[in-house]
Design an enzyme around this catalytic site. Structure first.
Site, PDB file in Angstrom:
ATOM      1  N   ASN A 209       0.855  -1.195   0.000  1.00 28.73           N
ATOM      2  CA  ASN A 209       0.000   0.000   0.000  1.00 28.73           C
ATOM      3  C   ASN A 209       0.889   1.243   0.000  1.00 28.73           C
ATOM      4  O   ASN A 209       2.120   1.132  -0.021  1.00 28.73           O
ATOM      5  CB  ASN A 209      -0.959  -0.016   1.194  1.00 28.73           C
ATOM      6  CG  ASN A 209      -0.212  -0.032   2.504  1.00 28.73           C
ATOM      7  OD1 ASN A 209       0.525   0.888   2.818  1.00 28.73           O
ATOM      8  ND2 ASN A 209      -0.380  -1.110   3.270  1.00 28.73           N
ATOM      9  N   ASP A 305      -4.339  -9.303  13.046  1.00 30.57           N
ATOM     10  CA  ASP A 305      -4.495  -7.889  13.393  1.00 30.57           C
ATOM     11  C   ASP A 305      -3.555  -7.586  14.554  1.00 30.57           C
ATOM     12  O   ASP A 305      -3.769  -8.034  15.684  1.00 30.57           O
ATOM     13  CB  ASP A 305      -5.948  -7.584  13.761  1.00 30.57           C
ATOM     14  CG  ASP A 305      -6.183  -6.087  13.817  1.00 30.57           C
ATOM     15  OD1 ASP A 305      -5.405  -5.388  14.509  1.00 30.57           O
ATOM     16  OD2 ASP A 305      -7.122  -5.608  13.154  1.00 30.57           O
ATOM     17  N   LYS A 342     -11.264  -3.049  18.105  1.00 22.82           N
ATOM     18  CA  LYS A 342      -9.888  -3.523  18.308  1.00 22.82           C
ATOM     19  C   LYS A 342      -9.496  -3.549  19.774  1.00 22.82           C
ATOM     20  O   LYS A 342      -8.455  -4.102  20.118  1.00 22.82           O
ATOM     21  CB  LYS A 342      -8.917  -2.653  17.519  1.00 22.82           C
ATOM     22  CG  LYS A 342      -9.298  -2.568  16.054  1.00 22.82           C
ATOM     23  CD  LYS A 342      -8.116  -2.669  15.159  1.00 22.82           C
ATOM     24  CE  LYS A 342      -8.549  -2.616  13.703  1.00 22.82           C
ATOM     25  NZ  LYS A 342      -7.515  -3.044  12.801  1.00 22.82           N
TER      26      LYS A 342
HETATM   27  N1  CTP Z   1      -3.799  -2.782  12.058  1.00 19.96           N
HETATM   28  C1  CTP Z   1      -2.985  -3.798  12.533  1.00 19.96           C
HETATM   29  N2  CTP Z   1      -2.999  -4.997  11.897  1.00 19.96           N
HETATM   30  C2  CTP Z   1      -3.774  -5.218  10.816  1.00 19.96           C
HETATM   31  C3  CTP Z   1      -4.596  -4.174  10.324  1.00 19.96           C
HETATM   32  C4  CTP Z   1      -4.563  -2.958  10.964  1.00 19.96           C
HETATM   33  O1  CTP Z   1      -2.262  -3.599  13.515  1.00 19.96           O
HETATM   34  N3  CTP Z   1      -3.746  -6.384  10.236  1.00 19.96           N
HETATM   35  C5  CTP Z   1      -3.830  -1.524  12.819  1.00 19.96           C
HETATM   36  C6  CTP Z   1      -3.229  -0.321  12.119  1.00 19.96           C
HETATM   37  O2  CTP Z   1      -1.853  -0.199  12.439  1.00 19.96           O
HETATM   38  C7  CTP Z   1      -4.053   0.809  12.714  1.00 19.96           C
HETATM   39  C8  CTP Z   1      -5.412   0.175  12.958  1.00 19.96           C
HETATM   40  O3  CTP Z   1      -5.175  -1.218  13.027  1.00 19.96           O
HETATM   41  O4  CTP Z   1      -3.542   1.201  13.971  1.00 19.96           O
HETATM   42  C9  CTP Z   1      -6.461   0.443  11.937  1.00 19.96           C
HETATM   43  O5  CTP Z   1      -5.972   0.219  10.634  1.00 19.96           O
HETATM   44  P1  CTP Z   1      -6.875   0.552   9.379  1.00 19.96           P
HETATM   45  O6  CTP Z   1      -6.116   0.193   8.146  1.00 19.96           O
HETATM   46  O7  CTP Z   1      -7.433   1.932   9.497  1.00 19.96           O
HETATM   47  O8  CTP Z   1      -8.096  -0.405   9.596  1.00 19.96           O
HETATM   48  P2  CTP Z   1      -8.338  -1.875   9.274  1.00 19.96           P
HETATM   49  O9  CTP Z   1      -8.266  -2.662  10.520  1.00 19.96           O
HETATM   50  O10 CTP Z   1      -7.471  -2.334   8.167  1.00 19.96           O
HETATM   51  O11 CTP Z   1      -9.863  -1.825   8.822  1.00 19.96           O
HETATM   52  P3  CTP Z   1     -10.501  -1.344   7.427  1.00 19.96           P
HETATM   53  O12 CTP Z   1      -9.521  -1.723   6.362  1.00 19.96           O
HETATM   54  O13 CTP Z   1     -11.757  -2.117   7.380  1.00 19.96           O
HETATM   55  O14 CTP Z   1     -10.738   0.125   7.516  1.00 19.96           O
END
Ligand code: CTP
Length: 409
Positions: A209, A305, A342
């Site tokens: 990304n 996550d 979370k």
């Molecule tokens: N995050 C993480 N591990 C993942 C996905 C996300 O630790 N596998 C953490 C990111 O570092 C951030 C938070 O979760 O602190 C939210 O990340 P974000 O990309 O905004 O959300 P997602 O959990 O990916 O949800 P979505 O894509 O549905 O918005």
């Protein structure tokens, strides 16, 4: 107060250099040992004789002095110091530091050092306010350099505004704060994730990304500046490791989780990484070929996550877990839902719609969601966001908030 501390004072060209003999005396009064490097510009304003008399030591001026290189060397100068203080720091030396130039003894010692660096800028107000100088200061801060001042006031050039070097007593105090106080997170361990993750499709292709890691790295540097021991777990980025931060480089989300778990226990966790939500179910061991039999299907599997894992109740749960929420619409609403989902204590919501330029850019607009409500921060540089968040964390930690993040919901 500075007993036994060894300070390498680099004096560069500026009228404020006339204050440096007094600065040396103030530092020595407080117990510090001071050794000076004087640039050619600095020597126009203060003599090596004056600095040698107040330090009781040789003043180093020339990079290519054979005797010095045999006896001391530019590397040894910084090895023998606990901190390097550049005062006055001219616009020129700040630019050279930011650019990594090594054109004389001072800049060579600054490039060769792994010691903490502090700068006390001094220059004309317009030079200070120039976009180039401000960008250089941002760069230096993001690398962990501490900036003292400058102060506002009448200047030698007859103008008024910020650019005056901080007074010797204030610089001495900044050093005392650096070594003792002013470091509210001393003794705390902070774990920060940053950057994207790369999820291999085959040995040459990957899912990724647009995250640059600038925000996570700025947070790590700012937490370290407040005295925390920081472990930064970063995905692939082009940024330099922040000075004074233990940086672990990983590729995939699973590697990132393993490195984070390894780094525990921590008092604070800030998850700023843009972790890939999915990886390929089975990465091909060899480069995938076009075999003429149609398009390959990319089967995906969900990544762990990391934020939710760190925030889950357990004996190793950091007392304060902060997440980020990258959103493109209903920014605060989605962030509040993410915080609950979370299990983290705070969440920094940021708008990453393409028109904001947040991904990869230098600016960020954050809404900090805590149990006490939502703080709407103005658009700021990522360095400033890092500093503000680190200070907010320090205030929370020193206020002795309850171990599960009392003001979080
Ligand atoms: N995050 C993480 N591990 C993942 C996905 C996300 O630790 N596998 C953490 C990111 O570092 C951030 C938070 O979760 O602190 C939210 O990340 P974000 O990309 O905004 O959300 P997602 O959990 O990916 O949800 P979505 O894509 O549905 O918005």
């Amino acid at each position: 107060m500075l007993s036994g501390k060894r300070i390498l004072l680099i004096v560069t060209g500026g009228i404020a250099a006339y204050k440096t003999p007094d600065l040396v005396r103030r530092l020595r009064e407080r117990g510090a040992q001071v050794r000076c490097v004087l640039t050619a510009g600095g020597a126009q304003f203060v003599t090596p004789l004056a600095l040698g008399a107040v330090t009781g030591d040789k003043v180093y001026q020339d990079l290519f002095d054979l005797t010095d290189e045999q006896e001391m060397g530019h590397i040894q100068l910084s090895r023998d110091a606990d901190v390097i203080l550049v005062a006055p720091a001219s616009a020129d030396v700040l630019a050279k530091m930011a650019g990594g130039l090594a054109t004389d003894l001072a800049t060579t010692a600054l490039l060769a050092t792994d010691k903490p660096v502090m700068v006390a800028p001094a220059m004309n107000v317009r030079m200070w306010q120039h976009a180039a100088t401000q960008a250089n200061i941002e760069t230096l801060k993001s690398r962990g350099v501490t900036v003292i001042g400058p102060e506002e006031g009448d200047m030698a050039c007859g103008e008024f505004g910020p650019g005056r070097m901080s007074e010797p007593l204030d610089i001495a105090q900044a050093l005392i704060d650096f070594f003792h106080g002013g470091q509210p997170l001393r003794g705390k361990h902070a774990l920060v994730t940053s950057g994207p993750t790369h999820e291999p499709i085959d040995p040459v292709r990957y899912i990724a990304n647009r995250s640059s890691g600038k925000q996570g790295h700025a947070i790590a540097a700012a937490l370290a500046a407040l005295g925390a021991r920081v472990t930064l777990v970063t995905g692939p980025v082009t940024l330099k490791d922040p000075i004074g931060v233990a940086t672990v480089h990983v590729e995939t989300a699973r590697d990132m989780l393993a490195a984070c778990t390894e780094a525990l226990p921590a008092d604070i966790a800030v998850c700023a990484a843009a972790v890939a939500d999915w990886r390929t179910a089975d990465a091909a061991p060899e480069k995938m070929k076009k075999d003429g039999k149609g398009l390959p299907a990319l089967a995906l599997a969900e990544n762990p996550d990391i934020l939710a894992t760190l925030a889950a109740p357990g004996k190793n749960r950091p007392a304060l877990v902060v997440g980020f929420a990258a959103e493109t619409e209903n920014v605060v609403g989605h962030a509040v839902a993410k915080l609950k989902k979370k299990g983290c204590d705070w969440i920094c919501a940021n708008d990453v719609s393409p028109e904001t330029g947040t991904f990869g850019g230098d600016m960020n607009r954050v809404h900090l969601v805590t149990g006490s409500g939502v703080e709407d921060w103005p658009p700021q540089t990522k360095t400033q966001v890092g500093e503000r968040l680190a200070q907010r964390i320090a205030d929370h930690v020193t206020a002795g908030a309850d171990a599960t993040g009392a003001d979080a919901e």
